[in-house]
Design an enzyme around this catalytic site. Structure first.
Site, PDB file in Angstrom:
ATOM      1  N   VAL A  24      80.916 -12.824  -0.907  1.00  0.00           N
ATOM      2  CA  VAL A  24      79.641 -12.876  -1.612  1.00  0.00           C
ATOM      3  C   VAL A  24      79.818 -13.746  -2.862  1.00  0.00           C
ATOM      4  O   VAL A  24      80.809 -13.614  -3.591  1.00  0.00           O
ATOM      5  CB  VAL A  24      79.117 -11.469  -1.943  1.00  0.00           C
ATOM      6  CG1 VAL A  24      80.039 -10.717  -2.872  1.00  0.00           C
ATOM      7  CG2 VAL A  24      77.721 -11.536  -2.525  1.00  0.00           C
ATOM      8  N   GLU A  25      78.859 -14.638  -3.069  1.00  0.00           N
ATOM      9  CA  GLU A  25      78.923 -15.566  -4.204  1.00  0.00           C
ATOM     10  C   GLU A  25      78.619 -14.799  -5.496  1.00  0.00           C
ATOM     11  O   GLU A  25      77.648 -14.040  -5.563  1.00  0.00           O
ATOM     12  CB  GLU A  25      77.931 -16.706  -3.961  1.00  0.00           C
ATOM     13  CG  GLU A  25      78.219 -17.974  -4.720  1.00  0.00           C
ATOM     14  CD  GLU A  25      77.622 -17.890  -6.096  1.00  0.00           C
ATOM     15  OE1 GLU A  25      78.169 -18.503  -7.021  1.00  0.00           O
ATOM     16  OE2 GLU A  25      76.622 -17.157  -6.261  1.00  0.00           O
ATOM     17  N   LEU A  26      79.468 -15.008  -6.506  1.00  0.00           N
ATOM     18  CA  LEU A  26      79.438 -14.199  -7.717  1.00  0.00           C
ATOM     19  C   LEU A  26      78.107 -14.299  -8.464  1.00  0.00           C
ATOM     20  O   LEU A  26      77.519 -13.286  -8.853  1.00  0.00           O
ATOM     21  CB  LEU A  26      80.590 -14.640  -8.631  1.00  0.00           C
ATOM     22  CG  LEU A  26      80.761 -13.869  -9.921  1.00  0.00           C
ATOM     23  CD1 LEU A  26      81.203 -12.458  -9.612  1.00  0.00           C
ATOM     24  CD2 LEU A  26      81.770 -14.558 -10.815  1.00  0.00           C
TER      25      LEU A  26
ATOM     26  N   HIS B  96      69.594   7.578  -8.251  1.00  0.00           N
ATOM     27  CA  HIS B  96      71.021   7.234  -8.285  1.00  0.00           C
ATOM     28  C   HIS B  96      71.623   7.137  -6.881  1.00  0.00           C
ATOM     29  O   HIS B  96      72.243   6.135  -6.517  1.00  0.00           O
ATOM     30  CB  HIS B  96      71.798   8.306  -9.073  1.00  0.00           C
ATOM     31  CG  HIS B  96      71.522   8.344 -10.530  1.00  0.00           C
ATOM     32  ND1 HIS B  96      70.539   7.601 -11.152  1.00  0.00           N
ATOM     33  CD2 HIS B  96      72.135   9.055 -11.536  1.00  0.00           C
ATOM     34  CE1 HIS B  96      70.548   7.851 -12.447  1.00  0.00           C
ATOM     35  NE2 HIS B  96      71.505   8.734 -12.702  1.00  0.00           N
ATOM     36  N   GLU B  97      71.473   8.220  -6.104  1.00  0.00           N
ATOM     37  CA  GLU B  97      72.121   8.265  -4.793  1.00  0.00           C
ATOM     38  C   GLU B  97      71.532   7.195  -3.872  1.00  0.00           C
ATOM     39  O   GLU B  97      72.258   6.555  -3.095  1.00  0.00           O
ATOM     40  CB  GLU B  97      71.929   9.652  -4.151  1.00  0.00           C
ATOM     41  CG  GLU B  97      72.676  10.786  -4.838  1.00  0.00           C
ATOM     42  CD  GLU B  97      71.881  11.378  -6.005  1.00  0.00           C
ATOM     43  OE1 GLU B  97      70.803  10.837  -6.344  1.00  0.00           O
ATOM     44  OE2 GLU B  97      72.344  12.390  -6.567  1.00  0.00           O
TER      45      GLU B  97
ATOM     46  N   ASP C 179      67.300   3.435 -16.704  1.00  0.00           N
ATOM     47  CA  ASP C 179      68.624   3.974 -16.425  1.00  0.00           C
ATOM     48  C   ASP C 179      69.637   2.827 -16.506  1.00  0.00           C
ATOM     49  O   ASP C 179      69.283   1.665 -16.280  1.00  0.00           O
ATOM     50  CB  ASP C 179      68.683   4.604 -15.020  1.00  0.00           C
ATOM     51  CG  ASP C 179      68.205   6.048 -15.016  1.00  0.00           C
ATOM     52  OD1 ASP C 179      68.303   6.714 -16.057  1.00  0.00           O
ATOM     53  OD2 ASP C 179      67.726   6.499 -13.967  1.00  0.00           O
TER      54      ASP C 179
ATOM     55  N   CYS D 191      63.957   4.997 -13.902  1.00  0.00           N
ATOM     56  CA  CYS D 191      63.940   6.314 -13.275  1.00  0.00           C
ATOM     57  C   CYS D 191      62.600   6.496 -12.550  1.00  0.00           C
ATOM     58  O   CYS D 191      61.545   6.355 -13.187  1.00  0.00           O
ATOM     59  CB  CYS D 191      64.126   7.396 -14.338  1.00  0.00           C
ATOM     60  SG  CYS D 191      63.946   9.060 -13.677  1.00  0.00           S
TER      61      CYS D 191
END
Ligand SMILES: [Ca+2]
Ligand SMILES: [Ca+2]
Ligand SMILES: [Ca+2]
Ligand SMILES: [Ca+2]
Ligand SMILES: [Ca+2]
Ligand SMILES: [Ca+2]
Ligand SMILES: [Ca+2]
Ligand SMILES: [Ca+2]
Ligand SMILES: [Ca+2]
Ligand SMILES: [Ca+2]
Ligand SMILES: [Ca+2]
Ligand SMILES: [Ca+2]
Ligand SMILES: [Ca+2]
Ligand SMILES: [Ca+2]
Ligand SMILES: [Ca+2]
Ligand SMILES: [Ca+2]
Lengths: 129, 129, 129, 129, 129, 129, 129, 129, 129, 129
Positions: free
Chosen positions: C56-58, C75-76, C41, C34
């Site tokens: 995208v490679e995992l 967060h946003e 968080d 945070c």
């Protein structure tokens, strides 16, 4: 009305014929025989419809489903047959049948069939949040 | 019909060819090998389709899925390959395959692929409340 | 490929480039700090996309998410930042990211962001009953 | 920022103003008083919105909800009042509030209210299968 | 207001008449008598509506439902009757009633009826992801 | 009290020392590093105890758990270490710690450790039907 | 340590040998072959034990389970065989193995086997309310 | 009986005093204030008891719980205080109170306290299979 | 082995006769007829046992259950009859049968019967925390 | 047998009198009147017993429960009254009745009562792992 299996479907007049509304029945006790092996199959049927002039009588529907107990029936064919029979009896505006068969060979199978009266206008679904 | 793994998919005629309806099968026992590490991967496949002239035979589909047991296969590629093979066998009006792979490295992956016959008109879905 | 946190996202070619299909990944182990209090968080990220030329490679995605472990992030803002980074790496036809943050102060917060390639035509969703 | 109940809602600038995205918060600890009987009522509020220039600050929203603790409030009125207050503070593109009140007299009541900025174009929802 | 069963539905003015919003009530304690056998039937009613000038008072609705306790009533007819009565009392913009009856003869039945004011414009549902 | 990670556990006097009772805390946000690979591990800890003279302070326990964020730790060893540290701080009559680690390599692991003060008489559990 | 299937179980010293505690692992990816039909069987194994001097190494256990992939095995026999092998490797104070096999012929089968070191005293289970 | 908060617990005579039986009540609407911060806390209380000569009156218990709404109270202390007050009012053969507090700081806390009348013989629990 | 209904139960030797262990089978597809009305009844049977020298063969058990399809049978009597038949076939150390019948007349009925070999010593159940 | 409410409980001989076994019935459709307010109360009853010479007839039990529909009854008193009546009819070795009443005033109440024949020896419960 008998209490023995019967393919005859009894009906009663729709009590509110001027309104499109839904009747939904779940019948978890359908059983027939596999036409290949003769062994019992089991399924749950979900039958939902918008009645026109007639409704299907509940106890008679139950006896109708019971009448498949000794009958050999493929999954795809029996679901269509039941739809055809109920349409012949009550000619609904719309009917959908969903047959969820018990697992066989590690595979879970569901068959869903529908009938829509060509003269019936599908009402706009109001989705409340 | 054999009881050994086989990439051959057997079929049978659609018992109600004049009606658009849904067949949905869940196969929770798919396993193949990771092409990078050689270790086993596991997935649940949900296959749903609207048949045209043919349906895929259930036991044959199970043997087909079994045939991937010794095969190296990436998640995205194998899901597309299985869709391509079933299309070649039954040419359905519509098919969707959903492959839910088991967690790897703390990540849960699902791949969903579809095929729609370009000549097929998607029916209006009736949403009953 | 390293096994240390890294903001570099590796990619591989889409194995079925001529088909719109969905890849969905759930990553329940995201943690950052945070920016106000410095305390950890936690969140679950659900990332779903329709690939264009690249996937995208995992494992690389997992290391990318790990790289936020020591980073302060609102967060946003962090949900938008992750979307921006993956778009820069693979330019998908469509991507949605859903970040479900753990409860703080008795409030549960979820942020959902999307990107749609302006040249991409959203396919008609076939809803089978 | 105080840690006492307050009807003042603090805000912060939307970190990604050029993108329509969703922020959803669940606040399960709302309580007010019944204006008829004076007894406590309890509800869970789900507040979701698409921000415009401003976002509502999480801790300030919590103190705002706390400020109803001693206030008499009818279910339908208080849900509308909270929507009106947050609109006044952040003028979002869209906001929906869903208030699920605890059972009273054997009846479970939910009130759902919405606000849409008339200038805002509702984006096409991409439904991935 | 009495605390005895009563078919009279009391109302109160909609506190936010300029806004389309939803009030949803779940009443799990409906019981009436089967007109064929005289035995008790049980159902859960979910009543949701968009109010116009009036709302239905919660306690009065509960007493109204109680008034069916000694009344013989078929599933399809009683659900339509309750809808008709509430429409007469509050003339809502929209109302849907969903009656989930307890299992009888191994069959689960649900009846769903709706009323839409012909002058009311159904608002566009905003589906946030 | 600091708001930085700290291995120091603060305590407060048991408010009802003459009664055997249970305090149970669930901490779903534990994370440490795998000593072999350096990658993050995640777990939920359930800590339950019967206090003697002291209770462990909640916020201090949270900071203590936070202090493992940068530490390499085997599953079996870290669960025992945490038990040993809390025993040293509050010497409870009984404590059980249950650590449910996130899946790794397709395997879900839980470690459960306990401490019982040898002088403490386990009370008879009253099982109500 | 190899990354190929292997019946060799590696071990490590119990980090807290003076304490009776529980290690529980769930392995949902076991597959072997039916000795009668040659077709694949699938099961989830839950292995829980109280270690003595040694613990079983997690990755080695996973490779051990993998080694049954090409082996014919009856449900009752293979569960006992796995218990016997792990006992030979780590001689735990107590071990219980629960094998939940996938449905076959409409029947769900679970086999549960246990081993208790005769010299080990089962500790009194403290049941907190 | 008032309808305002009150610490007075009303009682009524046990209607079957010669039989040990259980009364269990769940009260999901407890709220008090945190003595450190002054902010509201929330909890669900499960109160179960075997009555002796008296039972606690339900509405009076609800008003008693309401009386904590403006009171500062630590989790461990308030749970013990409520037990002490109900014991003083009805002197039950056995009482257990389980207080499940809402999450604070990412930690879920439950406190369970019991009282057993020393003259009361705990009946043998009959466990039916 | 036939694939027709048969009251003959086939057996095989217990593969680990020196160990008390549990075999548990769930058979969700039992159906017989009500002796009063002749209508079908449905039940799920859970059969669990500790084998002695013999185990019951799975497919034969399934055919045995199938043999009740045309037989009239009261709930309490048929559950006892099935227990008696399996005891006669394999003489287990312990067997418990739990028959969960489908709802009839709004009532859900379960019958649970057990057999314990008088010479068999019930092993101490180790309850891991 | 009538199909009107009746306090008379019919019985039938226990079909396996030499064996202790369990019959468990769930009746989710109990309703009576609150003696204070006259308003309807609702509850689910779970009745389980070990029969001696007699069993209670299912349909008669249902009519017995129906007979409370017009009767005022306190929660604690009615549960004891029903136990007393069934004991008088069938004198079981053991009976437990669990009455789960619907929420009233935000409080959920359950009453559990038992009867054990003093001459009956409670059998040792075999707990399979
Ligand atoms: Ca089924
Ligand atoms: Ca399905
Ligand atoms: Ca899976
Ligand atoms: Ca989370
Ligand atoms: Ca959410
Ligand atoms: Ca609530
Ligand atoms: Ca709701
Ligand atoms: Ca119901
Ligand atoms: Ca329904
Ligand atoms: Ca976890
Ligand atoms: Ca566990
Ligand atoms: Ca499984
Ligand atoms: Ca709570
Ligand atoms: Ca069933
Ligand atoms: Ca049961
Ligand atoms: Ca209830």
């Amino acid at each position: 009305m008998t209490t023995t299996p019967s393919k005859v479907l009894e009906t009663f007049p729709n009590p509110q014929p001027g309104r499109d509304y839904t009747i939904r029945m779940t019948l978890p006790e359908f059983t027939c025989l596999c036409p290949k092996t003769g062994q019992p199959d089991f399924a749950t049927f979900i039958i939902e419809y918008v009645p026109s002039a007639l409704c299907v009588e509940l106890k008679s529907l139950k006896l109708y489903m019971w009448a498949f107990r000794e009958q050999g029936a493929f999954h795809e064919a029996v679901t269509n047959e039941i739809l055809n029979d109920i349409i012949a009896a009550i000619n609904p505006n719309f009917m959908r049948i969903r047959a969820e068969f018990n697992v066989r060979g590690g595979v879970y199978t569901t068959v869903i069939v529908e009938h829509k009266n060509p003269d019936w206008q599908v009402p706009q679904l109001v989705n409340l949040p």
